[in-house]
Design an enzyme around this catalytic site. Structure first.
Site, PDB file in Angstrom:
ATOM      1  N   LYS A 227       0.827  -1.215   0.000  1.00 11.71           N
ATOM      2  CA  LYS A 227       0.000   0.000   0.000  1.00 11.71           C
ATOM      3  C   LYS A 227       0.856   1.258   0.000  1.00 11.71           C
ATOM      4  O   LYS A 227       2.062   1.218   0.261  1.00 11.71           O
ATOM      5  CB  LYS A 227      -0.966  -0.020   1.191  1.00 11.71           C
ATOM      6  CG  LYS A 227      -2.089  -1.043   0.977  1.00 11.71           C
ATOM      7  CD  LYS A 227      -3.158  -0.988   2.034  1.00 11.71           C
ATOM      8  CE  LYS A 227      -4.233  -2.051   1.738  1.00 11.71           C
ATOM      9  NZ  LYS A 227      -5.215  -2.182   2.820  1.00 11.71           N
ATOM     10  N   ARG A 261      -2.636  -9.769   5.863  1.00 12.50           N
ATOM     11  CA  ARG A 261      -3.160  -9.973   4.508  1.00 12.50           C
ATOM     12  C   ARG A 261      -2.096  -9.483   3.529  1.00 12.50           C
ATOM     13  O   ARG A 261      -1.759  -8.297   3.532  1.00 12.50           O
ATOM     14  CB  ARG A 261      -4.461  -9.191   4.349  1.00 12.50           C
ATOM     15  CG  ARG A 261      -5.162  -9.374   3.020  1.00 12.50           C
ATOM     16  CD  ARG A 261      -6.483  -8.614   2.998  1.00 12.50           C
ATOM     17  NE  ARG A 261      -7.186  -8.811   1.739  1.00 12.50           N
ATOM     18  CZ  ARG A 261      -6.940  -8.097   0.642  1.00 12.50           C
ATOM     19  NH1 ARG A 261      -6.026  -7.152   0.649  1.00 12.50           N
ATOM     20  NH2 ARG A 261      -7.622  -8.336  -0.468  1.00 12.50           N
TER      21      ARG A 261
HETATM   22  C1  9MG Z   1      -9.924  -6.259   0.516  1.00  8.18           C
HETATM   23  N1  9MG Z   1      -8.926  -5.534   1.270  1.00  8.18           N
HETATM   24  C2  9MG Z   1      -8.000  -4.655   0.779  1.00  8.18           C
HETATM   25  N2  9MG Z   1      -7.255  -4.168   1.772  1.00  8.18           N
HETATM   26  C3  9MG Z   1      -7.714  -4.739   2.921  1.00  8.18           C
HETATM   27  C4  9MG Z   1      -7.365  -4.637   4.268  1.00  8.18           C
HETATM   28  O1  9MG Z   1      -6.415  -3.811   4.683  1.00  8.18           O
HETATM   29  N3  9MG Z   1      -8.036  -5.371   5.160  1.00  8.18           N
HETATM   30  C5  9MG Z   1      -9.046  -6.195   4.767  1.00  8.18           C
HETATM   31  N4  9MG Z   1      -9.688  -6.897   5.727  1.00  8.18           N
HETATM   32  N5  9MG Z   1      -9.425  -6.333   3.493  1.00  8.18           N
HETATM   33  C6  9MG Z   1      -8.765  -5.612   2.598  1.00  8.18           C
END
Ligand code: 9MG
Length: 279
Positions: A227, A261
């Site tokens: 990000k 994630r």
């Molecule tokens: C779908 N998605 C994209 N970024 C995310 C994040 O930081 N957390 C979660 N739970 N889903 C995300």
């Protein structure tokens, strides 16, 4: 005291004995993630990406059919179902837990029938019918904070006290889910890095990971892979943010995050193995 997150077919301890951070691999099924957008080709591509992640030691595969990048337009219910459902059916019995990234109640319902272990809702189960759609299942529910919506969220993010406001939002959503009779052991919180936040907001939240876990008394998922908050401190473009993303994931896990994630599963799995060995 041991606490466990009920995750569909799985149970993840998140406090006490036997806690290990879990790696959630991102499996996007959007037209920009495969070459021609054809149904067969997209399924083949998704399956080979899933197999690569499994080989690399992924714990959870998060399948999403709508891009949530800043400025992204919404997709129709029909398109989202067409993209994600064949993939969910194809990957559900491959070993890892399966999550679906959606805010649409009808997709939640279909995904639960397909056997997913988690609903990952960037909208925090605020859509009418979302809570009812997930109430009677056993899947985990990831409640994410987002200010505004993906099309507008990065135009002018604004908070007086970002940590207090995100914590209050998550508390309100947790209470709404509990009021519907949902077992608290199914709930997981997420500060939503990059969703209506400046770089400063994102780092204030990352530094507050353990505070959010303590205040909400729930396990936390951190998603910061590739990000702009990583690019902002490394000066690197998106395709060179792997090392920075791993640094962020470790910062979250060191403060108690249960799930990270990520795009780069193999490298994150290795980093976490070394981090855990040193604990
Ligand atoms: C779908 N998605 C994209 N970024 C995310 C994040 O930081 N957390 C979660 N739970 N889903 C995300």
């Amino acid at each position: 005291m041991q606490s466990t997150l009920q995750f569909g077919r799985f149970n993840y301890p998140w406090r006490g004995q036997g806690v290990r951070a879990r790696v959630m691999g991102i499996l996007n099924v959007t037209p920009d993630s495969f070459s021609d957008g054809g149904n067969y080709q997209s399924l083949e591509f998704a399956l080979s990406h899933a197999e690569e992640m499994i080989e690399a030691g992924v714990d959870i595969i998060d399948v999403g059919g709508e891009s949530t990048r800043p400025g992204s337009p919404p997709v129709s219910l029909e398109d989202e179902l067409r993209r994600v459902m064949p993939v969910l059916y194809a990957v559900r019995d491959l070993g890892p837990a399966i999550s679906v990234d959606t805010y649409k109640p009808q997709v939640m319902r279909e995904a639960i029938i397909a056997g997913v272990d988690m609903i990952n809702d960037i909208n925090g189960f605020r859509a009418p019918g979302a809570i009812e759609a997930v109430r009677d299942s056993d899947c985990a529910l990831c409640i994410m904070h987002m200010q505004s919506d993906p099309q507008h969220m990065q135009l002018a993010p604004s908070y007086t006290d970002v940590v207090a406001e995100v914590s209050a939002f998550l508390r309100e959503r947790v209470e709404a889910l509990l009021a519907a009779g949902i077992d608290p052991r199914r709930l997981c919180i997420d500060p939503g890095f990059g969703f209506g936040k400046t770089v400063e907001h994102n780092y204030a939240l990352l530094k507050a990971t353990s505070r959010l876990i303590d205040e909400l008394n729930l396990p936390l998922l951190a998603g910061l892979s590739r990000k702009s908050m990583v690019g902002a401190v490394t000066g690197k473009p998106v395709e060179q943010r792997m090392a920075g993303s791993i640094g962020g994931a470790l910062a979250a896990v060191a403060q108690g995050a249960l799930i990270v994630r990520v795009h780069d599963v193999a490298e994150t799995v290795d980093a976490l193995k070394v981090w855990h060995a040193a604990q």
